[in-house]
Design an enzyme around this catalytic site. Structure first.
Site, mmCIF file in Angstrom:
data_model
loop_
_atom_site.group_PDB
_atom_site.id
_atom_site.type_symbol
_atom_site.label_atom_id
_atom_site.label_comp_id
_atom_site.label_asym_id
_atom_site.label_seq_id
_atom_site.Cartn_x
_atom_site.Cartn_y
_atom_site.Cartn_z
ATOM 1 N N GLU A 23 2.525 8.461 8.137
ATOM 2 C CA GLU A 23 2.437 7.651 9.348
ATOM 3 C C GLU A 23 3.805 7.334 9.923
ATOM 4 O O GLU A 23 4.815 7.353 9.219
ATOM 5 C CB GLU A 23 1.631 6.363 9.091
ATOM 6 C CG GLU A 23 2.278 5.373 8.146
ATOM 7 C CD GLU A 23 1.309 4.270 7.672
ATOM 8 O OE1 GLU A 23 0.109 4.555 7.493
ATOM 9 O OE2 GLU A 23 1.762 3.145 7.461
ATOM 10 N N ARG A 70 -4.123 0.370 -2.676
ATOM 11 C CA ARG A 70 -3.510 -0.952 -2.584
ATOM 12 C C ARG A 70 -3.059 -1.456 -3.943
ATOM 13 O O ARG A 70 -3.705 -1.186 -4.954
ATOM 14 C CB ARG A 70 -4.496 -1.942 -1.967
ATOM 15 C CG ARG A 70 -4.928 -1.556 -0.564
ATOM 16 C CD ARG A 70 -5.862 -2.578 0.053
ATOM 17 N NE ARG A 70 -6.324 -2.095 1.356
ATOM 18 C CZ ARG A 70 -7.385 -1.322 1.515
ATOM 19 N NH1 ARG A 70 -8.112 -0.973 0.475
ATOM 20 N NH2 ARG A 70 -7.729 -0.894 2.724
ATOM 21 N N HIS A 95 4.650 0.409 0.973
ATOM 22 C CA HIS A 95 5.051 -0.367 2.150
ATOM 23 C C HIS A 95 4.032 -1.445 2.492
ATOM 24 O O HIS A 95 2.889 -1.410 2.051
ATOM 25 C CB HIS A 95 5.230 0.560 3.366
ATOM 26 C CG HIS A 95 3.989 1.321 3.721
ATOM 27 N ND1 HIS A 95 3.643 2.497 3.096
ATOM 28 C CD2 HIS A 95 2.998 1.085 4.618
ATOM 29 C CE1 HIS A 95 2.502 2.940 3.595
ATOM 30 N NE2 HIS A 95 2.084 2.096 4.524
ATOM 31 N N HIS A 117 -0.045 5.783 0.676
ATOM 32 C CA HIS A 117 -1.052 6.762 1.070
ATOM 33 C C HIS A 117 -0.826 8.050 0.285
ATOM 34 O O HIS A 117 0.302 8.394 -0.038
ATOM 35 C CB HIS A 117 -0.970 7.021 2.570
ATOM 36 C CG HIS A 117 -1.000 5.751 3.378
ATOM 37 N ND1 HIS A 117 -2.114 4.948 3.446
ATOM 38 C CD2 HIS A 117 -0.039 5.121 4.093
ATOM 39 C CE1 HIS A 117 -1.838 3.891 4.190
ATOM 40 N NE2 HIS A 117 -0.586 3.973 4.588
ATOM 41 N N GLN A 125 0.798 -1.227 0.000
ATOM 42 C CA GLN A 125 0.000 0.000 0.000
ATOM 43 C C GLN A 125 0.823 1.266 0.000
ATOM 44 O O GLN A 125 2.016 1.260 0.287
ATOM 45 C CB GLN A 125 -0.904 0.017 1.236
ATOM 46 C CG GLN A 125 -0.120 -0.033 2.542
ATOM 47 C CD GLN A 125 -1.041 -0.155 3.747
ATOM 48 O OE1 GLN A 125 -1.309 0.830 4.417
ATOM 49 N NE2 GLN A 125 -1.556 -1.345 3.999
HETATM 50 ZN ZN LIG Z 1 0.291 2.341 5.632
#
Ligand SMILES: [Zn+2]
Length: 438
Positions: A135, A301, A282, A100, A98
């Site tokens: 994140e 994804r 990642h 972001h 995935q």
């Molecule tokens: Zn992630």
């Protein structure tokens, strides 16, 4: 200052033991428990537990009184929303491959899907909110991940070491252009590969991984020594081959297995963290960690999942820069506090720790919204207005921006708590807002 009750997300890749153990539930749990969400994301907000037995959704509390809970700076910047989402993430199996979106991509993608009338809970929906999702993950146990593209020169060496004729054209392709463009070309080729072509490449690649492990005399499942990934030169790719074989076992025939050949294998020891900016490809493979991100659930994804995959959209947001990601051990910002810095203004994470026999209390005074999560031992929190709560392992506390000063008194050690707060808040925040960058 109020104790929180938090939602558990039961994704199939989750562990049946890690989160139940943390929360003191039956172990193993009957179903996987993948993520514990602490925050005010509309999909699963935490609940404030008032001392009298009454409960309020944190999301509703923020809506009813944003200035009290978030403080003027947060309201100004994020319009009454808690800017971060804190999670405990417990992976028994690999998560999907995935990435972001950036802030602009998320705002544009959300508006686009709203405009097309795609229901927010539709499985094909990519953008469930308009926020980016940088994140940071901090390992609680050894945590294995694939994150970011490996130096393409080194990937060429890996493909050489595998010695699989079916991979030759791709190795030559990358060797001719060992840079971000070459990575984009090869990743795009693999991730969009029609099934017959994939069937000609993937099985011999897996055979190549088995052969490499046999050649190196290691066909055991002994764990990878932590830190292997930091000295790749001269390494023999055993860890990489093991990961590929494990992925193929969990997701047979998935093109994501081939794509995983291009990524850094990262092993974080307990207390180590890494920051994943927008566009970073990642997946977490195994292990438990505390994750903090912007308050978003936007995931694109590319494979290793039964969930919705949107390859063109993933390719739009992917960042093909390469190299190992820095591993943070945190920097001390007080006698019992260690901070993990990020580039995100939405969040930062600190770790509070007391060893056995240490009992010095710590004062938290910040005027920013905060969540404390206890991961070891217990602590008693005393508020200047006379209130107090005890937080035990697995428990968590909401501190509103407007709450009076709070003193943390550790129980018999060792004690560990994580503290989530906006990235804009100056550290050490317990010295008050007049300190530091303000
Ligand atoms: Zn992630």
């Amino acid at each position: 200052m109020e104790l929180l009750r938090n939602a558990v997300r039961p994704y199939a890749w989750g562990s049946r033991t890690a989160i139940p153990e943390l929360l003191g539930g039956p172990v193993p749990a009957p179903h996987p428990q993948a993520e514990l969400w602490l925050g005010a994301h509309p999909a699963d907000p935490s609940v404030l537990m008032h001392g009298d037995g009454a409960e309020t959704s944190l999301l509703e509390a923020l809506r009813a009184d944003p200035y009290r809970h978030l403080g003027p700076r947060c309201v100004q910047r994020w319009g009454g929303q808690l800017p971060f989402l804190l999670k405990v993430l417990a992976a028994e199996e690999p998560l999907s491959l995935q990435a972001h979106p950036s802030a602009e991509q998320a705002a544009e993608g959300f508006a686009r899907e709203e405009g097309r009338g795609v229901p927010r809970d539709a499985p094909e929906r990519n953008y469930v909110d308009p926020s980016h999702k940088p994140e940071l993950i901090c390992a609680l146990t050894e945590l294995q991940a694939l994150a970011g593209f490996r130096d393409p020169q080194r990937t060429v060496e890996l493909l050489e070491a595998l010695d699989v004729p079916a991979l030759d054209p791709y190795r030559v392709m990358l060797a001719a252009e060992p840079n971000a463009d070459g990575l984009r070309t090869l990743f795009t080729t693999w991730i969009t590969m029609p099934e017959p072509a994939m069937k000609a490449v993937l099985p011999p690649t897996l055979d190549g991984c088995v052969a490499l492990l046999r050649r190196n005399g290691v066909w055991s499942s002994s764990p990878t020594p932590s830190g292997d990934f930091r000295a790749p030169r001269g390494g023999d790719f055993r860890a990489e081959c093991r990961v590929i074989l494990e992925l193929a076992e969990t997701y047979p025939g998935d093109v994501g297995v081939l794509a995983a050949l291009l990524l850094n294998h990262v092993v974080l020891a307990s207390g180590e963290a890494m920051y994943l900016p927008a566009g970073n490809l990642h997946t977490y493979l195994r292990g438990t960690g505390v994750e903090i991100s912007a308050n978003s659930d936007n995931v694109l994804r590319g494979g290793l999942t039964s969930k919705h995959i949107d390859v063109p959209e993933l390719l739009r947001v992917l960042d093909f820069s390469y190299g190992a990601l820095p591993v943070q051990r945190g920097e001390p910002v007080g006698p019992h506090e260690t901070a993990y810095r990020t580039l995100a203004e939405e969040f930062q994470l600190t770790r509070l720790e007391w060893a056995h026999g240490e009992s010095t209390p710590m004062c938290l005074h910040s005027r920013w919204p905060q969540i404390l999560l206890c991961t070891q031992g217990s602590a008693r929190l005393h508020s200047l207005d006379g209130g107090s709560v005890t937080v035990r392992r697995g428990g968590s506390v909401w501190l509103a921006a407007d709450d009076p000063e709070v003193t943390v008194c550790p129980g018999p050690g060792p004690v560990q708590l994580f503290r989530a707060l906006p990235g804009l808040a100056p550290l050490p925040a317990h010295l008050g807002p007049s300190f530091g960058s303000e």
